[in-house]
Write a protein that holds these residues in place. Structure first.
Motif: not given
Ligand code: NAP
Length: 329
Positions: A47-52
């Protein structure tokens, strides 16, 4: 325990995953998978935690404990909002860089003054605001969590190469240029000891703010222990601050640095933190000689990173030091 590590693809996060697996826990790591792999036996959810909505792949999952190693306020706020209700224990890995005062020796985590947090709109940390951003992250997590303020972390898989410089350099033997004086303070923790304590904290429900670091030692002890660990025979040449600054030797880390050197008195408090509360709460640390030996083995076997003076730079500096000493005799 069902343990979620927000991170887990390198160094400390990976070591926490490894320790938890060894203790028989069920380990999930959540990361992009760019920094490295999770230990064998752990599950990686990409996952990319910078995505909302970056944490969406964890929807519906329940965990007994969560460990977050992030340094970015936006990532931490979103994790707390999405996951805090669904886990009974929360660890946030912070840093001793949150403290406002690096000069006063012997400070404790529960009473030391913190830096001002970053402005509310700041999402990402940078090197310049690292300590302040970690304060913001701590505030987002709240008081009923385990806030583990790590000091210098050393050991196998260290991506920074700064501790690794010393076992690698001492292993080459001979005259070794070292900064400051044998009485200067140093303080660090082996990544595996810190990881073990973080797993222990989750198992026992430990909460509160602690410094995650071993006892303060002198630079003389540090070098002697490292030399013992790698079975090295060296002569230490102690160069003072004026000499090092004149020759543009950098502090702490990076090219042309003497790693882990911070000039006194500006940093007299940085490496003399009182860690009695951490030890009382279960942090145990192995001998530094073991950390040095294992770090050198990892560097040799896996090509681990090293930063600091090159051999040629050090030789030139040693020659300049001896020439200077000859002139002043
Ligand atoms: N090293 C030291 O001496 C020292 C000293 C004091 C405190 N600390 C603290 O100790 C902790 C060290 O943690 P660490 O060694 O595990 O390494 P780290 O370098 O802080 O790793 C960050 C982790 O987060 C993941 N990550 C980064 N961006 C992401 C994103 N956008 N989405 C999802 N995951 C993301 C990375 O994996 P991917 O790149 O694979 O996504 C990695 O697993 C940090 O909190 C640091 O501030 C370190």
């Amino acid at each position: 325990m069902r343990l979620l590590i927000l991170g887990g693809t390198r160094f400390l996060g990976r070591a926490i995953a490894a320790q938890a697996l060894m203790a028989g826990h069920d380990v999930t790591c959540a990361a992009r998978g760019l920094a490295g792999e999770v230990p064998e036996g752990a599950r990686l959810i990409r996952m990319d935690r910078d995505e909302l909505d970056g944490l969406a792949p964890l929807a519906g999952e329940q965990f007994d404990a969560v460990v977050d190693v992030s340094r970015h306020p936006g990532q931490v706020r979103r994790a707390v909002a999405a996951l805090r209700q669904r886990s009974s224990h929360w660890t946030f890995v912070s840093t001793v860089s949150v403290y406002a005062d690096n000069r006063t020796p012997g400070q404790r985590a529960d009473t030391a003054l913190l830096r001002e947090p970053t402005a509310p709109e700041i999402e990402h940390s940078t090197e310049e605001i690292y300590g302040a951003a970690k304060v913001t992250c701590e505030q987002a997590v709240g008081a009923d969590a385990f806030i583990c303020r790590a000091g210098l972390i050393a050991g196998p898989e260290d991506p920074t190469g700064r501790f690794t410089y010393w076992p690698a350099r001492l292993d080459r033997g001979g005259e070794v240029l070292v900064p400051g004086t044998p009485d200067d303070a140093m303080q660090l923790v082996d990544v595996r000891d810190l990881a073990q304590w973080i797993v222990h904290a989750a198992q026992t429900g430990l909460t509160g703010r602690f410094d995650g670091i071993g006892r303060s030692m002198t630079r003389g002890e540090f070098l002697a222990e490292c030399a013992l660990g790698v079975d090295a025979h060296c002569t230490f040449i102690w160069a003072d601050r004026a000499f090092l600054e004149k020759h543009e030797v950098r502090r702490w880390t990076g090219p042309r640095s003497l790693p882990l050197w911070l000039p006194l008195p500006d940093y007299a408090g940085f490496a003399t933190r009182d860690t009695t509360p951490a030890r009382d709460a279960g942090l145990t640390v192995r001998p530094l000689a073991d950390t040095a030996r294992d770090t050198l083995s990892w560097m040799r076997e896996r090509g681990g990173a090293v930063t600091g003076l090159t051999a040629d730079e050090e030789s030139a500096l040693l020659a300049a030091w001896h020439a200077r000493a000859a002139v002043t005799r």
